[in-house]
Design a protein around this motif. Sequence first.
Motif, PDB file in Angstrom:
ATOM      1  N   ALA A 122       5.115   1.599  -3.050  1.00 42.77           N
ATOM      2  CA  ALA A 122       4.940   2.549  -1.916  1.00 42.77           C
ATOM      3  C   ALA A 122       5.774   2.329  -0.666  1.00 42.77           C
ATOM      4  N   LEU A 123       5.771   1.178  -0.361  1.00 40.56           N
ATOM      5  CA  LEU A 123       6.445   0.675   0.964  1.00 40.56           C
ATOM      6  C   LEU A 123       7.869   0.877   0.900  1.00 40.56           C
ATOM      7  N   ALA A 124       8.210   0.470  -0.374  1.00 42.68           N
ATOM      8  CA  ALA A 124       9.735   0.698  -0.565  1.00 42.68           C
ATOM      9  C   ALA A 124      10.225   1.938  -0.472  1.00 42.68           C
ATOM     10  N   ALA A 125       9.413   3.073  -1.237  1.00 43.15           N
ATOM     11  CA  ALA A 125       9.751   4.449  -1.144  1.00 43.15           C
ATOM     12  C   ALA A 125       9.329   5.287   0.038  1.00 43.15           C
ATOM     13  N   GLN A 126       8.410   4.961   0.665  1.00 36.64           N
ATOM     14  CA  GLN A 126       7.897   5.189   1.993  1.00 36.64           C
ATOM     15  C   GLN A 126       7.129   6.528   1.479  1.00 36.64           C
ATOM     16  N   SER A 127       6.562   6.751   0.447  1.00 35.12           N
ATOM     17  CA  SER A 127       5.875   7.679   0.069  1.00 35.12           C
ATOM     18  C   SER A 127       4.990   7.534  -1.135  1.00 35.12           C
ATOM     19  N   LEU A 164       0.517   3.832   9.262  1.00 31.54           N
ATOM     20  CA  LEU A 164       1.973   4.256   9.570  1.00 31.54           C
ATOM     21  C   LEU A 164       2.080   3.873  11.036  1.00 31.54           C
ATOM     22  N   THR A 165       3.482   3.559  11.292  1.00 35.04           N
ATOM     23  CA  THR A 165       3.761   3.474  12.513  1.00 35.04           C
ATOM     24  C   THR A 165       5.264   4.244  13.021  1.00 35.04           C
ATOM     25  N   ALA A 166       5.046   5.133  13.805  1.00 39.45           N
ATOM     26  CA  ALA A 166       5.927   6.070  14.194  1.00 39.45           C
ATOM     27  C   ALA A 166       6.544   6.706  12.833  1.00 39.45           C
ATOM     28  N   GLY A 167       5.465   7.288  11.981  1.00 43.69           N
ATOM     29  CA  GLY A 167       5.704   7.911  10.959  1.00 43.69           C
ATOM     30  C   GLY A 167       6.447   7.187   9.528  1.00 43.69           C
ATOM     31  N   ARG A 168       6.478   5.827   9.857  1.00 45.08           N
ATOM     32  CA  ARG A 168       6.815   4.733   8.982  1.00 45.08           C
ATOM     33  C   ARG A 168       5.757   4.175   8.001  1.00 45.08           C
ATOM     34  N   LEU A 169       5.500   4.150   6.926  1.00 47.61           N
ATOM     35  CA  LEU A 169       4.568   3.511   6.048  1.00 47.61           C
ATOM     36  C   LEU A 169       4.630   1.960   6.204  1.00 47.61           C
ATOM     37  N   THR A 170       3.721   1.494   6.976  1.00 50.64           N
ATOM     38  CA  THR A 170       3.910  -0.179   7.146  1.00 50.64           C
ATOM     39  C   THR A 170       3.052  -0.999   6.365  1.00 50.64           C
ATOM     40  N   GLY A 171       1.850  -0.230   5.570  1.00 52.04           N
ATOM     41  CA  GLY A 171       0.790  -0.794   4.850  1.00 52.04           C
ATOM     42  C   GLY A 171      -0.156   0.071   3.870  1.00 52.04           C
ATOM     43  N   VAL A 172      -0.511  -0.517   2.949  1.00 49.24           N
ATOM     44  CA  VAL A 172      -1.606   0.302   2.442  1.00 49.24           C
ATOM     45  C   VAL A 172      -2.540  -0.752   1.913  1.00 49.24           C
ATOM     46  N   THR A 173      -3.915  -0.467   2.396  1.00 50.11           N
ATOM     47  CA  THR A 173      -4.818  -1.080   2.084  1.00 50.11           C
ATOM     48  C   THR A 173      -5.786  -0.550   1.157  1.00 50.11           C
ATOM     49  N   VAL A 174      -6.292  -1.236  -0.028  1.00 42.76           N
ATOM     50  CA  VAL A 174      -7.170  -0.591  -1.127  1.00 42.76           C
ATOM     51  C   VAL A 174      -8.666  -0.712  -0.418  1.00 42.76           C
ATOM     52  N   LEU A 175      -9.184   0.306  -0.517  1.00 43.09           N
ATOM     53  CA  LEU A 175     -10.661   0.442  -0.023  1.00 43.09           C
ATOM     54  C   LEU A 175     -11.497   0.487  -1.130  1.00 43.09           C
ATOM     55  N   GLN A 176     -11.160   1.145  -2.359  1.00 45.04           N
ATOM     56  CA  GLN A 176     -11.959   0.975  -3.631  1.00 45.04           C
ATOM     57  C   GLN A 176     -11.007   0.817  -5.001  1.00 45.04           C
ATOM     58  N   GLN A 177     -11.427   0.468  -5.769  1.00 43.64           N
ATOM     59  CA  GLN A 177     -10.542  -0.094  -6.783  1.00 43.64           C
ATOM     60  C   GLN A 177     -11.378  -0.184  -7.914  1.00 43.64           C
ATOM     61  N   THR A 178     -10.879   0.164  -9.352  1.00 42.69           N
ATOM     62  CA  THR A 178     -11.692   0.237 -10.728  1.00 42.69           C
ATOM     63  C   THR A 178     -12.244  -1.225 -10.515  1.00 42.69           C
TER      64      THR A 178
END
Length: 172
Positions: free
Chosen positions: A138-143, A104-118
């Motif tokens: 997720a980035l488009a929805a910001q949620s 998050l940058t200033a409350g805005r979702l700027t990236g999502v990193t997968v740490l564990q996956q199936t």
Amino acid sequence: MSKTTTALFATCAGLALVIGAKAESAGAPHSALAATSRHPGVPSSAAGPANPGAPTGAAPSGAAPSSGGTSSPAPGSTAASPSGRFTGSVVDTRYGPVQVQADLTAGRLTGVTVLQQTTGGHSSQIDSYALPQLKSEALAAQSADIDVVSGATYTSDGYAQSLQAALDAAHG
């Protein structure tokens, strides 16, 4: 010949109706998760999948989501506008754990990193196409209020739940 023409016409008319209905609903995505919220503006994903009776996997491990590696808020920002990396809980699914980290940058979702996956078998193949779609949504929805990727229901649910835990950690 007239039966063939009638069948072709009926098929085209049905297809037009489906396309029209899909285009009409494009403005309001259907989430796989309930939109109840523990924090205003941040939908909760703790309610489970939209398909009642479908296995939800184990609840996220740990009583509270961890926020590993968080950075302090940027100068001039408030607690309502967090910045940093926030780690979501591990969500056990039928095909293995899923865990993400939200940037998050200033409350805005700027990236999502997968740490564990199936993992294993067909799961890796499914994740290879599902995870980029989930990140994009997720980035488009910001949620974490994102659509389920067809054929990747368990991964989608785990991803959304872990992302919601990360967002909760950021805003909590």
